[in-house]
Design an enzyme around this catalytic site. Structure first.
Site, PDB file in Angstrom:
ATOM      1  N   PHE A 169      -1.694  28.025   8.175  1.00  0.00           N
ATOM      2  CA  PHE A 169      -1.627  27.491   9.439  1.00  0.00           C
ATOM      3  C   PHE A 169      -0.360  27.395  10.090  1.00  0.00           C
ATOM      4  O   PHE A 169      -0.365  27.770  11.293  1.00  0.00           O
ATOM      5  CB  PHE A 169      -2.432  25.996   9.525  1.00  0.00           C
ATOM      6  CG  PHE A 169      -2.370  25.493  10.792  1.00  0.00           C
ATOM      7  CD1 PHE A 169      -3.538  25.461  11.534  1.00  0.00           C
ATOM      8  CD2 PHE A 169      -1.399  24.699  11.203  1.00  0.00           C
ATOM      9  CE1 PHE A 169      -3.507  24.804  12.768  1.00  0.00           C
ATOM     10  CE2 PHE A 169      -1.355  23.939  12.377  1.00  0.00           C
ATOM     11  CZ  PHE A 169      -2.453  24.125  13.186  1.00  0.00           C
ATOM     12  N   ASP A 170       0.745  26.970   9.598  1.00  0.00           N
ATOM     13  CA  ASP A 170       2.032  27.014  10.201  1.00  0.00           C
ATOM     14  C   ASP A 170       2.745  28.215  10.613  1.00  0.00           C
ATOM     15  O   ASP A 170       2.994  28.743  11.918  1.00  0.00           O
ATOM     16  CB  ASP A 170       2.996  26.359   9.134  1.00  0.00           C
ATOM     17  CG  ASP A 170       2.690  24.872   8.553  1.00  0.00           C
ATOM     18  OD1 ASP A 170       1.708  24.737   8.486  1.00  0.00           O
ATOM     19  OD2 ASP A 170       3.487  24.021   8.541  1.00  0.00           O
ATOM     20  N   THR A 171       2.530  29.211   9.739  1.00  0.00           N
ATOM     21  CA  THR A 171       2.918  30.686   9.823  1.00  0.00           C
ATOM     22  C   THR A 171       2.327  31.160  11.080  1.00  0.00           C
ATOM     23  O   THR A 171       3.010  31.646  11.865  1.00  0.00           O
ATOM     24  CB  THR A 171       3.035  31.440   8.649  1.00  0.00           C
ATOM     25  OG1 THR A 171       3.610  30.954   7.513  1.00  0.00           O
ATOM     26  CG2 THR A 171       3.319  32.981   8.648  1.00  0.00           C
TER      27      THR A 171
ATOM     28  N   TYR B   3       4.274  16.736  12.379  1.00  0.00           N
ATOM     29  CA  TYR B   3       3.772  16.571  11.224  1.00  0.00           C
ATOM     30  C   TYR B   3       4.722  16.605  10.134  1.00  0.00           C
ATOM     31  O   TYR B   3       5.840  17.396  10.223  1.00  0.00           O
ATOM     32  CB  TYR B   3       2.465  17.238  10.898  1.00  0.00           C
ATOM     33  CG  TYR B   3       2.988  18.509  10.041  1.00  0.00           C
ATOM     34  CD1 TYR B   3       2.972  18.649   8.934  1.00  0.00           C
ATOM     35  CD2 TYR B   3       3.257  20.051  10.856  1.00  0.00           C
ATOM     36  CE1 TYR B   3       3.121  19.590   8.041  1.00  0.00           C
ATOM     37  CE2 TYR B   3       3.371  20.972  10.078  1.00  0.00           C
ATOM     38  CZ  TYR B   3       3.475  20.790   8.523  1.00  0.00           C
ATOM     39  OH  TYR B   3       3.706  22.078   7.962  1.00  0.00           O
TER      40      TYR B   3
END
Length: 457
Positions: A205-207, A113
């Site tokens: 969310f990424d972390t 993404y």
């Protein structure tokens, strides 16, 4: 060696096929919210870049996060006009929610993404996904904080980004350098196991995904990127920072109590080179060498300190003998417990006596070196004496390890009995057994020296 997957853990990584039947190799997701102006030019730019430079089949997925402007219509037009582009409409906001929805449905083996503003230079896209295609890594992230990265942004965003990553390193022991860069990729087999564990649906969310992957031992590849800040970015820094801190607290608490089944993300034995011991090296030797080196360094420092203390009163030879004797007793005790795993008092005196024989060998080497130095120079300086003693001790150390391992603490391999007894011995009639300490190398119950080769379950 066990190579298949135990239980429901991840399979071993393999190089992905260049052309998957009926499916692209890469699926790039672009989460958007009210981006009617920037969406079309950015998607066309990305599509053109992939068409010209990417050697595999690809797809671009636009994930509309409940936009209220003309973004859905623009996305539908791109879907209809470009065969590699598709659009997906979600009725709720949240970048994490969009990525979860797209990645859960995608049939591509590599999922990526990026932000719609394309702040990250697209030349980093192929280096980002190449380690995932080759089977080298499980996840990949772009890093704006790597030394070779080139970043253009204001001091406020720079401070917030670096402060956030410091918080992650101090509170969650994160080792990756940039958690917030909107430029990431993951293998689909990893995402299938990882996404159900990730609770956040927004910017954290990424972390959360990266921390869980790292704690599970997955390999994360970092790519230095060129990144130019979007001056029109609508990210609310204060609100996003507050949500991220809440996520850090929630995730840290879950990890502390062991509430997450991270074993489901483990790779099978043999996939990681660290699982494979050196060929032709006896089992346990690597660990023993490491322990012996640690004990040896401490013992050498202790010996040099004692020698310096004894030297004024005892002379060079006397100080060497006294310092070596004291340090040898401590060295034998430390190696007995830490290097060779022998516990208890059984045979402790015998081991010390054998250690003194080894000490005599070291004394001969070091005393001989001092005598040779005295003959060659007549009167050497204290610094020169220490240098000669260090060199002599290095030679004595190698010999000491071999003698300790082969003579003082030999490995005992006990053959398995022909048949196990069907009934337990009767303590009223059977004579008592004189059991040695389980940690003693001579104890028949000690299994540390036996071959514990992993077997297929």
């Amino acid at each position: 060696m066990r190579t298949e997957t135990p239980g429901d853990a991840l399979p071993a990584r393999e190089h992905l096929p260049a052309r998957a039947a009926g499916a692209p190799v890469l699926d790039v997701t672009i989460p958007v919210y009210n981006e009617e102006q920037d969406l079309a030019p950015c998607v066309r730019r990305l599509h053109d870049h992939l068409t010209r430079t990417f050697p595999y089949a690809f797809r671009i997925t636009i994930a509309d996060n409940a936009s209220t402007d003309a973004t859905p219509a623009v996305a539908a037009g791109l879907d209809a006009g470009l065969p590699e582009v598709r659009s997906l409409r979600l009725e709720e906001k949240g970048r994490g929610r969009a990525l979860r929805a797209v990645w859960s449905r995608s049939d591509a083996p590599v999922l990526a993404y990026m932000d719609v503003d394309l702040s990250t230079d697209l030349n980093a896209l192929l280096p980002l996904v190449a380690p995932l295609i080759s089977g080298h890594s499980d996840l990949a992230i772009g890093s704006r904080l790597a030394r070779s990265s080139r970043v253009v942004r204001g001091p406020k965003r720079e401070f917030v980004s670096r402060a956030y990553n410091v918080i992650l390193k101090s509170s969650l022991s994160a080792r990756f350098s940039d958690a917030q860069c909107g430029f990431k990729a993951v293998r689909r087999d990893v995402a299938e196991r990882l996404l159900p564990m990730v609770e956040d649906t927004g910017w954290f969310f990424d972390t959360e995904m990266l921390v869980l992957a790292e704690r599970a031992g997955l390999r994360i590849h970092e790519v230095p990127v060129d990144w130019v800040d979007d001056p029109d970015s609508r990210v609310h820094i204060v609100r996003t920072a507050a949500e991220d801190l809440k996520g850090v607290w929630r995730l840290g608490r879950a990890l502390a109590v062991g509430a997450l089944p991270l074993d489901r993300l483990a790779r099978p034995f043999g996939d990681d080179p660290r699982d494979r011991g050196p060929a032709e090296v006896p089992r346990g030797l690597v660990r023993q060498v490491a322990g012996f080196c640690v004990v040896g360094v401490v013992s050498t420092l202790f010996y040099l300190l004692l020698y310096s203390l004894f030297r004024p009163g005892l002379g060079a030879q006397g100080a060497n003998a006294a310092a070596l004797l004291v340090s040898a007793v401590a060295n034998t005790a430390a190696n007995r417990r830490l290097t060779f795993g022998v516990r208890g008092r059984r045979r402790a005196v015998r081991h010390q006596l054998q250690g003194l024989v080894v000490f005599a060998v070291g004394l001969a080497l070091t005393s001989g070196s001092l005598a040779a130095l005295d003959t060659a120079t007549g009167s050497a300086s204290h610094t020169t004496e220490l240098a000669v003693l260090i060199a002599a001790n290095l030679a004595a150390t190698v010999l000491r390890f071999l003698l300790l391992r082969a003579w003082v603490f030999p490995e005992r391999r006990i053959p398995a009995p022909a048949a196990a007894p069907l009934t337990a011995p009767d303590s009223r009639t059977d004579p008592p057994t004189d059991r040695a300490d389980p940690g003693d190398p001579g104890d028949p119950t000690d299994m540390t020296g036996m071959n514990d080769e992993r077997t297929t379950r």
